[in-house]
Design an enzyme around this catalytic site. Sequence first.
Site, PDB file in Angstrom:
ATOM      1  CG  ASP A   1      45.280   7.668  43.961  1.00 40.23           C
ATOM      2  OD1 ASP A   1      45.008   7.048  42.906  1.00 40.23           O
ATOM      3  OD2 ASP A   1      44.444   7.874  44.861  1.00 40.23           O
TER       4      ASP A   1
ATOM      5  CG  ASN B   1      45.470  -0.895  41.547  1.00 37.68           C
ATOM      6  OD1 ASN B   1      46.595  -0.448  41.791  1.00 37.68           O
ATOM      7  ND2 ASN B   1      44.374  -0.262  41.964  1.00 37.68           N
TER       8      ASN B   1
HETATM    9  C1  IPE Z   1      46.645   3.022  45.319  1.00 35.90           C
HETATM   10  O1  IPE Z   1      45.749   3.747  44.570  1.00 35.90           O
HETATM   11  C2  IPE Z   1      47.482   2.143  44.435  1.00 35.90           C
HETATM   12  C3  IPE Z   1      48.394   2.832  43.546  1.00 35.90           C
HETATM   13  C4  IPE Z   1      48.645   4.110  43.511  1.00 35.90           C
HETATM   14  C5  IPE Z   1      49.126   1.982  42.652  1.00 35.90           C
HETATM   15  P1  IPE Z   1      44.246   3.283  44.356  1.00 35.90           P
HETATM   16  O2  IPE Z   1      43.601   4.297  43.510  1.00 35.90           O
HETATM   17  O3  IPE Z   1      44.200   1.882  43.884  1.00 35.90           O
HETATM   18  O4  IPE Z   1      43.688   3.334  45.854  1.00 35.90           O
HETATM   19  P2  IPE Z   1      42.193   3.318  46.376  1.00 35.90           P
HETATM   20  O5  IPE Z   1      41.475   2.202  45.679  1.00 35.90           O
HETATM   21  O6  IPE Z   1      41.588   4.643  46.012  1.00 35.90           O
HETATM   22  O7  IPE Z   1      42.302   3.151  47.845  1.00 35.90           O
HETATM   23  C1  IPE Z   2      46.876   5.705  40.310  1.00 39.93           C
HETATM   24  O1  IPE Z   2      45.909   6.474  39.686  1.00 39.93           O
HETATM   25  C2  IPE Z   2      47.500   4.698  39.391  1.00 39.93           C
HETATM   26  C3  IPE Z   2      47.105   3.302  39.640  1.00 39.93           C
HETATM   27  C4  IPE Z   2      46.395   2.885  40.651  1.00 39.93           C
HETATM   28  C5  IPE Z   2      47.592   2.312  38.703  1.00 39.93           C
HETATM   29  P1  IPE Z   2      44.422   6.014  39.614  1.00 39.93           P
HETATM   30  O2  IPE Z   2      44.225   5.212  38.372  1.00 39.93           O
HETATM   31  O3  IPE Z   2      44.004   5.326  40.875  1.00 39.93           O
HETATM   32  O4  IPE Z   2      43.667   7.396  39.468  1.00 39.93           O
HETATM   33  P2  IPE Z   2      42.331   7.849  40.198  1.00 39.93           P
HETATM   34  O5  IPE Z   2      42.555   7.694  41.661  1.00 39.93           O
HETATM   35  O6  IPE Z   2      41.237   6.961  39.695  1.00 39.93           O
HETATM   36  O7  IPE Z   2      42.167   9.266  39.788  1.00 39.93           O
HETATM   37 MG    MG Z   3      43.242   6.026  42.638  1.00 37.81          MG
END
Ligand code: IPE
Ligand code: IPE
Ligand code: MG
Length: 254
Positions: free
Chosen positions: A21, A69
């Site tokens: 993340d 997502n």
């Molecule tokens: C979790 O991250 C999913 C992945 C890393 C693929 P998210 O960014 O989607 O999680 P939330 O929404 O902050 O809980």
């Molecule tokens: C994790 O990074 C990757 C995916 C969920 C695909 P994020 O895209 O959630 O990055 P933040 O949490 O918004 O910084």
């Molecule tokens: Mg995230």
Amino acid sequence: MTVVPQLKQQILPQHVAIIMDGNGRWAEQQGKPRVWGHKKGVEAVRRSVSFCRELGIRSLTLFAFSSENWRRPEEEVSTLMQLFLLVLQKEVKALHKNNIRLKIIGDLSAFSDKLVQSIKKAEALTAANNAMTLNIAANYGGRWDIVAASQQLATRVQQGEIQPAEINEALFAKQVQMAEQPELDLLIRTGGDLRISNFLLWQAAYAELWFTETLWPDFDQQVFSEAIAAFINRERRFGCTGAQIRELAAENKG
Ligand code: IPE
Ligand code: IPE
Ligand code: MG
């Protein structure tokens, strides 16, 4: 960087999972669009895979795209899908060369035919590799996993193969994703948030959890080593007392 030799002598986790993340925030900090962070995140994936391969970790499971997502802006979702396809096609040779088996866990039914074909091809090519398994969780949700396992068991009951009363934890554990792999030992989340976000709900029952503020594109061997070192220093009790665990450890040594 070569792996710190001291780490290798300790009892290492056999199965590590990572919630990768913080890509979006990493990009925003640099004044770039979020997708830039996803692209840079691929390098952290590469580093993590070779780190685990070098340490001798049996399974590495990476959360790449959750079942939630899809709620993101269409443009980000489609870029992520394109990136997934590209990386799959580009990296599979290197994985194969390093004797790594690739598995995609998640609900593939939502993906394009092209992506599914690419996934099947990569999995088939690497199926017999046995140095390490890399699981990529794509359109994965912990609840989906449990529901899918329940459906399979229900079908077996309906077909008269098993009785409802025969369904127990051991049987259930055989139906969830990665049943044939070592149990999850260590679950890491980068990006500073302290939650599971519907990742491995069944499999994480007794995993050690480790969180870091480091954003995913900055995740490197140094931070990964910190997580492994923390794991090594934990006492896993699985419901027992500390004294019981230490007694067992002494017996095993003697
Ligand atoms: C979790 O991250 C999913 C992945 C890393 C693929 P998210 O960014 O989607 O999680 P939330 O929404 O902050 O809980
Ligand atoms: C994790 O990074 C990757 C995916 C969920 C695909 P994020 O895209 O959630 O990055 P933040 O949490 O918004 O910084
Ligand atoms: Mg995230």
